[in-house]
Design a protein around this motif. Structure first.
Motif, PDB file in Angstrom:
ATOM      1  N   LEU A   1       0.827  -1.203   0.000  1.00  0.00           N
ATOM      2  CA  LEU A   1       0.000   0.000   0.000  1.00  0.00           C
ATOM      3  C   LEU A   1       0.867   1.261   0.000  1.00  0.00           C
ATOM      4  N   LYS A   2       0.360   2.291  -0.642  1.00  0.00           N
ATOM      5  CA  LYS A   2       1.031   3.586  -0.685  1.00  0.00           C
ATOM      6  C   LYS A   2       0.090   4.669  -0.148  1.00  0.00           C
ATOM      7  N   ILE A   3       0.673   5.649   0.514  1.00  0.00           N
ATOM      8  CA  ILE A   3      -0.094   6.795   1.003  1.00  0.00           C
ATOM      9  C   ILE A   3       0.165   7.959   0.062  1.00  0.00           C
ATOM     10  N   THR A   4      -0.896   8.465  -0.545  1.00  0.00           N
ATOM     11  CA  THR A   4      -0.739   9.551  -1.503  1.00  0.00           C
ATOM     12  C   THR A   4      -1.337  10.848  -0.966  1.00  0.00           C
ATOM     13  N   GLU A   5      -0.758  11.947  -1.372  1.00  0.00           N
ATOM     14  CA  GLU A   5      -1.398  13.253  -1.241  1.00  0.00           C
ATOM     15  C   GLU A   5      -1.826  13.635  -2.652  1.00  0.00           C
ATOM     16  N   THR A   6      -3.134  13.683  -2.869  1.00  0.00           N
ATOM     17  CA  THR A   6      -3.668  13.840  -4.210  1.00  0.00           C
ATOM     18  C   THR A   6      -4.548  15.073  -4.280  1.00  0.00           C
ATOM     19  N   GLU A   7      -4.195  15.973  -5.180  1.00  0.00           N
ATOM     20  CA  GLU A   7      -4.971  17.204  -5.368  1.00  0.00           C
ATOM     21  C   GLU A   7      -6.233  16.899  -6.168  1.00  0.00           C
ATOM     22  N   VAL A   8      -7.350  17.461  -5.715  1.00  0.00           N
ATOM     23  CA  VAL A   8      -8.616  17.302  -6.426  1.00  0.00           C
ATOM     24  C   VAL A   8      -9.159  18.680  -6.760  1.00  0.00           C
ATOM     25  N   ASN A   9     -10.476  18.817  -6.887  1.00  0.00           N
ATOM     26  CA  ASN A   9     -11.025  20.091  -7.312  1.00  0.00           C
ATOM     27  C   ASN A   9     -10.881  21.163  -6.237  1.00  0.00           C
ATOM     28  N   ASP A  10     -10.881  22.417  -6.701  1.00  0.00           N
ATOM     29  CA  ASP A  10     -10.734  23.600  -5.849  1.00  0.00           C
ATOM     30  C   ASP A  10      -9.380  23.642  -5.140  1.00  0.00           C
ATOM     31  N   GLY A  11      -8.386  22.964  -5.676  1.00  0.00           N
ATOM     32  CA  GLY A  11      -7.051  23.003  -5.098  1.00  0.00           C
ATOM     33  C   GLY A  11      -6.905  22.215  -3.818  1.00  0.00           C
ATOM     34  N   LYS A  12      -7.941  21.501  -3.423  1.00  0.00           N
ATOM     35  CA  LYS A  12      -7.908  20.732  -2.180  1.00  0.00           C
ATOM     36  C   LYS A  12      -7.149  19.433  -2.390  1.00  0.00           C
ATOM     37  N   SER A  13      -6.396  19.031  -1.376  1.00  0.00           N
ATOM     38  CA  SER A  13      -5.672  17.765  -1.439  1.00  0.00           C
ATOM     39  C   SER A  13      -6.277  16.775  -0.450  1.00  0.00           C
ATOM     40  N   LEU A  14      -6.289  15.507  -0.842  1.00  0.00           N
ATOM     41  CA  LEU A  14      -6.813  14.437  -0.007  1.00  0.00           C
ATOM     42  C   LEU A  14      -5.730  13.396   0.244  1.00  0.00           C
ATOM     43  N   GLN A  15      -5.740  12.813   1.433  1.00  0.00           N
ATOM     44  CA  GLN A  15      -4.908  11.638   1.671  1.00  0.00           C
ATOM     45  C   GLN A  15      -5.690  10.416   1.230  1.00  0.00           C
ATOM     46  N   ILE A  16      -5.140   9.701   0.264  1.00  0.00           N
ATOM     47  CA  ILE A  16      -5.781   8.497  -0.256  1.00  0.00           C
ATOM     48  C   ILE A  16      -4.763   7.372  -0.232  1.00  0.00           C
TER      49      ILE A  16
END
Length: 212
Positions: free
Chosen positions: A115-130
């Motif tokens: 498994l990998k922990i990502t910081e992924t940018e989505v809409n409105d410049g917000k980033s999610l940990q996925i």
């Protein structure tokens, strides 16, 4: 959260409306053509089943699968609830749930070798940990993110969660999971061409040619 699905061949004329995640025992109450599902411990309403749903929303005729509810649909459903003296608490959610994301960083999961922990940018410049198990996961790629509240083509609903102790708020999808025609039938994130705009809603119709 607002997810609606309609499968008349399997369930009959029933619209299933999901407002939240089930975390414990459920209480189910029937009142005429409306079923209310709530959490037993706190009474929070997590969904409704509308029987004879096409009488409330005529547009359901000949529809199947996830239903995109608009403001007028939500008003009609709330009116049906009020007519039975039930809480009219369905709130419109028109935030896109499948968006183009950008993987900004990737780190190893401390409790997993795959498994990998990502910081992924989505809409409105917000980033999610996925947290992702995709074998091709790497930084600086564009991907499809199913945000919390998305319903996958196979019916899976994306809720907030954690994988081996790490928070995961969404899902980085493969072409197979998105049911894109001719997608490889194996694990691996769908890496999008660079011309896809980060934060834009993912267009399933345009994506149908990705694997031609």
């Amino acid at each position: 959260m607002l997810i609606a699905s309609y499968n008349p061949k399997q369930n009959g004329d029933i619209l299933v409306v999901v407002l939240g995640e089930t975390t414990g025992e459920q209480n189910v109450e029937y009142k005429n053509d409306i079923v209310t599902i709530s959490e037993t411990d706190n009474g929070e309403i997590i969904g409704y089943n509308f029987l004879n749903a096409s009488h409330i929303l005529p547009k359901l005729t000949d529809m199947n699968g996830q239903i995109d509810l608009n403001a007028d649909d939500v008003t009609k459903l709330n009116d049906a609830l009020k007519a039975q003296n039930l809480a009219d608490n369905i709130v419109l959610d028109d935030d896109p749930k499948f968006v183009v994301g950008y993987v900004k960083s990737v780190s190893d999961h401390p409790k997993s070798d795959h498994l990998k922990i990502t910081e992924t940018e989505v809409n409105d410049g917000k980033s999610l940990q996925i947290v992702s198990g995709s074998p091709n996961m790497q930084a600086n790629i564009k991907v499809v993110v199913a945000k919390v509240g998305a319903m996958m083509p196979d019916g899976l609903i994306i809720f907030p969660g954690e994988l081996k102790g790490e928070d995961s708020n969404g899902m980085i999808c493969s072409g197979r999971e998105l049911h894109i025609p001719n997608a490889p039938q194996k694990p691996g994130a769908l890496i999008l061409p660079d011309n896809y705009e980060v934060g834009s809603e993912f267009d399933f119709d345009n994506a149908s040619t990705l694997f031609e």
